[in-house]
Motif scaffolding. Sequence first.
Motif, PDB file in Angstrom:
ATOM      1  N   THR A  79      35.492  22.043 -26.795  1.00  0.00           N
ATOM      2  CA  THR A  79      34.068  21.971 -26.462  1.00  0.00           C
ATOM      3  C   THR A  79      33.190  21.792 -27.697  1.00  0.00           C
ATOM      4  OG1 THR A  79      33.738  24.345 -26.719  1.00  0.00           O
ATOM      5  CG2 THR A  79      34.460  23.581 -24.557  1.00  0.00           C
ATOM      6  N   ARG A  80      33.765  21.940 -28.880  1.00  0.00           N
ATOM      7  CA  ARG A  80      33.027  21.939 -30.139  1.00  0.00           C
ATOM      8  C   ARG A  80      32.157  23.185 -30.303  1.00  0.00           C
ATOM      9  NH1 ARG A  80      29.690  17.632 -32.196  1.00  0.00           N
ATOM     10  NH2 ARG A  80      28.644  17.556 -30.196  1.00  0.00           N
ATOM     11  N   GLY A  81      32.161  24.040 -29.326  1.00  0.00           N
ATOM     12  CA  GLY A  81      31.372  25.270 -29.432  1.00  0.00           C
ATOM     13  C   GLY A  81      32.058  26.284 -30.337  1.00  0.00           C
ATOM     14  N   ALA A  82      31.294  27.274 -30.770  1.00  0.00           N
ATOM     15  CA  ALA A  82      31.879  28.298 -31.635  1.00  0.00           C
ATOM     16  C   ALA A  82      31.136  29.605 -31.443  1.00  0.00           C
ATOM     17  CB  ALA A  82      31.801  27.866 -33.099  1.00  0.00           C
ATOM     18  N   LEU A  84      30.262  32.701 -33.631  1.00  0.00           N
ATOM     19  CA  LEU A  84      30.267  33.116 -35.035  1.00  0.00           C
ATOM     20  C   LEU A  84      29.815  34.572 -35.084  1.00  0.00           C
ATOM     21  CD1 LEU A  84      28.488  29.861 -36.282  1.00  0.00           C
ATOM     22  CD2 LEU A  84      30.943  30.261 -36.051  1.00  0.00           C
ATOM     23  N   VAL A  88      27.637  40.478 -37.496  1.00  0.00           N
ATOM     24  CA  VAL A  88      27.646  41.836 -36.954  1.00  0.00           C
ATOM     25  C   VAL A  88      27.950  42.844 -38.067  1.00  0.00           C
ATOM     26  CG1 VAL A  88      28.826  43.394 -35.358  1.00  0.00           C
ATOM     27  CG2 VAL A  88      28.343  41.053 -34.673  1.00  0.00           C
TER      28      VAL A  88
ATOM     29  N   ARG B   6      22.314  25.376 -32.046  1.00  0.00           N
ATOM     30  CA  ARG B   6      22.653  26.675 -32.645  1.00  0.00           C
ATOM     31  C   ARG B   6      21.777  27.770 -32.041  1.00  0.00           C
ATOM     32  NH1 ARG B   6      25.692  26.840 -37.518  1.00  0.00           N
ATOM     33  NH2 ARG B   6      24.429  28.456 -38.470  1.00  0.00           N
ATOM     34  N   ALA B  25      26.945  34.928 -24.626  1.00  0.00           N
ATOM     35  CA  ALA B  25      27.388  34.287 -25.862  1.00  0.00           C
ATOM     36  C   ALA B  25      28.597  33.398 -25.606  1.00  0.00           C
ATOM     37  CB  ALA B  25      27.720  35.342 -26.924  1.00  0.00           C
ATOM     38  N   SER B  26      29.584  33.902 -24.842  1.00  0.00           N
ATOM     39  CA  SER B  26      30.755  33.042 -24.634  1.00  0.00           C
ATOM     40  C   SER B  26      30.454  31.861 -23.727  1.00  0.00           C
ATOM     41  CB  SER B  26      31.998  33.784 -24.156  1.00  0.00           C
ATOM     42  OG  SER B  26      31.719  35.059 -23.761  1.00  0.00           O
ATOM     43  N   ARG B  29      28.939  29.264 -25.922  1.00  0.00           N
ATOM     44  CA  ARG B  29      29.987  28.645 -26.732  1.00  0.00           C
ATOM     45  C   ARG B  29      30.791  27.642 -25.893  1.00  0.00           C
ATOM     46  NH1 ARG B  29      35.039  32.024 -27.811  1.00  0.00           N
ATOM     47  NH2 ARG B  29      34.901  31.882 -25.568  1.00  0.00           N
ATOM     48  N   ASP B  30      31.144  28.058 -24.679  1.00  0.00           N
ATOM     49  CA  ASP B  30      31.935  27.163 -23.834  1.00  0.00           C
ATOM     50  C   ASP B  30      31.164  25.912 -23.454  1.00  0.00           C
ATOM     51  OD1 ASP B  30      33.959  28.965 -24.029  1.00  0.00           O
ATOM     52  OD2 ASP B  30      33.624  29.894 -22.069  1.00  0.00           O
ATOM     53  N   GLY B  32      29.560  24.313 -25.603  1.00  0.00           N
ATOM     54  CA  GLY B  32      29.552  23.483 -26.807  1.00  0.00           C
ATOM     55  C   GLY B  32      28.524  23.894 -27.853  1.00  0.00           C
ATOM     56  N   MET B  33      27.909  25.042 -27.660  1.00  0.00           N
ATOM     57  CA  MET B  33      26.898  25.482 -28.641  1.00  0.00           C
ATOM     58  C   MET B  33      27.539  26.330 -29.740  1.00  0.00           C
ATOM     59  SD  MET B  33      23.803  26.424 -26.059  1.00  0.00           S
ATOM     60  CE  MET B  33      23.588  25.442 -24.557  1.00  0.00           C
ATOM     61  N   GLU B  34      26.888  26.388 -30.887  1.00  0.00           N
ATOM     62  CA  GLU B  34      27.324  27.286 -31.945  1.00  0.00           C
ATOM     63  C   GLU B  34      26.512  28.558 -31.824  1.00  0.00           C
ATOM     64  OE1 GLU B  34      28.948  23.930 -35.081  1.00  0.00           O
ATOM     65  OE2 GLU B  34      27.236  25.154 -35.680  1.00  0.00           O
ATOM     66  N   VAL B  35      27.193  29.632 -31.468  1.00  0.00           N
ATOM     67  CA  VAL B  35      26.514  30.882 -31.157  1.00  0.00           C
ATOM     68  C   VAL B  35      26.709  31.869 -32.299  1.00  0.00           C
ATOM     69  CG1 VAL B  35      26.373  32.793 -29.529  1.00  0.00           C
ATOM     70  CG2 VAL B  35      26.970  30.501 -28.710  1.00  0.00           C
ATOM     71  N   ILE B  36      25.626  32.311 -32.857  1.00  0.00           N
ATOM     72  CA  ILE B  36      25.714  33.339 -33.886  1.00  0.00           C
ATOM     73  C   ILE B  36      25.431  34.663 -33.197  1.00  0.00           C
ATOM     74  CG2 ILE B  36      24.728  34.242 -36.027  1.00  0.00           C
ATOM     75  CD1 ILE B  36      24.235  30.629 -35.467  1.00  0.00           C
ATOM     76  N   TYR B  37      26.461  35.478 -33.103  1.00  0.00           N
ATOM     77  CA  TYR B  37      26.315  36.754 -32.429  1.00  0.00           C
ATOM     78  C   TYR B  37      25.982  37.813 -33.469  1.00  0.00           C
ATOM     79  CZ  TYR B  37      27.304  40.906 -29.739  1.00  0.00           C
ATOM     80  OH  TYR B  37      27.197  42.126 -29.125  1.00  0.00           O
ATOM     81  N   SER B  38      24.820  38.448 -33.289  1.00  0.00           N
ATOM     82  CA  SER B  38      24.385  39.349 -34.359  1.00  0.00           C
ATOM     83  C   SER B  38      24.546  40.819 -34.008  1.00  0.00           C
ATOM     84  CB  SER B  38      22.947  39.054 -34.755  1.00  0.00           C
ATOM     85  OG  SER B  38      22.089  39.435 -33.713  1.00  0.00           O
ATOM     86  N   GLY B  39      24.932  41.100 -32.772  1.00  0.00           N
ATOM     87  CA  GLY B  39      25.258  42.484 -32.448  1.00  0.00           C
ATOM     88  C   GLY B  39      24.122  43.285 -31.829  1.00  0.00           C
TER      89      GLY B  39
END
Lengths: 308, 135
Positions: A79-82, A84, A88, B6, B25-26, B29-30, B32-39
């Motif tokens: 999917t190119r998704g990530a 990150l 945390v 993002r 978040a997942s 991501r699924d 196709g986004m870039e997810v920055i999980y900060s908690g």
Amino acid sequence: MGGDRVALARAMTLVENGSPGAADLLDRVYPRTGHAYRIGITGPPGAGKSTLVSRLVGELWKGGSKVGVVAVDPSSPFTRGALLGDRVRFQDLPDNSDVFVRSMASRGSSGGLAFKTGEVCDLLDAAGMDTVIVETVGVGQSELDVAAAVHTTIVVLVPESGDEVQAMKAGLMEIGDLFVVNKSDRLGAERMARGIEDMLRLSPARHDWIPTVVLLSALRGDRFPELLEAIESHRSHLEESGDLAELKTETARSRIRDLIDACIRQQFWATDGVNEQLDKALELIAAGGSSPYSAADEIIKKFTGGRG
Amino acid sequence: MDNPIRVLVGKVGLDGHDRGVKVVASALRDAGMEVIYSGLHQTPENVVRAAIEEDVDVVAISILSGAHMTLFPRILELLNGKGRDDVLLCGGGIIPEKDREELMKLGVGNLFGPGTPTTEIVAYLEKEIAARRGK
Ligand SMILES: Nc1nc2c(ncn2[C@@H]2O[C@H](COP(=O)(O)OP(=O)(O)O)[C@@H](O)[C@H]2O)c(=O)[nH]1
Ligand SMILES: [Mg+2]
């Protein structure tokens, strides 16, 4: 940096996306690079890399350094998704312009985009960081590329990640300049540290350097002075042996090659008639009259003036 | 190929459940986004610092503690202060209709109630970011 944080972050995006203007920007920035000391941190997922990086940043900052962090996690090839998640662990970092943290998805493996970590480090370097730390997960190709582009590579291992033989299989033993056995509060950590030390003693020294092993707990934050000292002595070793200067040349060499490769590839596939010729060759192959090998050979001969 | 969207995903406030934000978040991501999980337990200052450094298109924040009327405006104010009023701030939580309207007037994007299908959130972000990038 102050208000330049926004600009720095924007520049990273530009470079990472390979947007128009990225090459010009990197070209302008390059003369201002070379100041920052670059540390790579790698190891299996869950080994405590981010926890360690967070502590290390704190210690370096207390010592008066400006520190940039690039935390790389894999992108999904589908999917190119990530996701990150390293931030945390970076909650307690000093909230000021001396510390800059950026998460990056590895992208490279999918979609044909080149892996831009080195370039993002250049931006942090040029922005005045004294130390740049790159965190990568030690499971694939990416940490090898990173190891080639940093000065000191630290491999983080834990008792849970299996013994030193596992680390060897994953190719981690060859890339570490320093080894951290983390989670010293856990059973088996000390034995693992000794196992790694034994193994390193038996392996041939690379560049006259025998890696140090530091047993610590990133969570508790003990033994960081030892880690800093180990980093410092590897740095002195690189400086005195001339390897530091050589690394810069080698990095420049591979950048130039990569840029030329990318350019030639793009030009080739944009040549009039190449794709038509490819389609024709595929028809011929389907009809049983050719193979991919002779087709490639013919296409190359036809469009690159006879070399094949 | 389009550059991935993002998104910074995090939770502001004191309550300690992160299952909801992790599910979102997942899903992102699924998609196709870039997810920055900060908690969890983020302060508005933390959130904005991360948003700036990560150069995100979207800040998606979950607030269940009832302090949404102070926290969302504070995040907006900090983002604007950094010249990043282009970032889409949206979120989730149990937010009364009256508050929702007021926040939207301030410039907050969609606020999704608990149980919103993640497909709806994905579709909203894709549409919203495509429009912003198109400009
Ligand atoms: N017991 C113990 N746990 C640790 C230590 N260092 C990190 N951890 C925990 O290990 C888990 C993974 O840590 P993280 O830094 O995210 O690992 P990474 O995936 O290698 O970046 C977290 O739950 C940490 O709290 C340590 O020294 N001792
Ligand atoms: Mg990590």
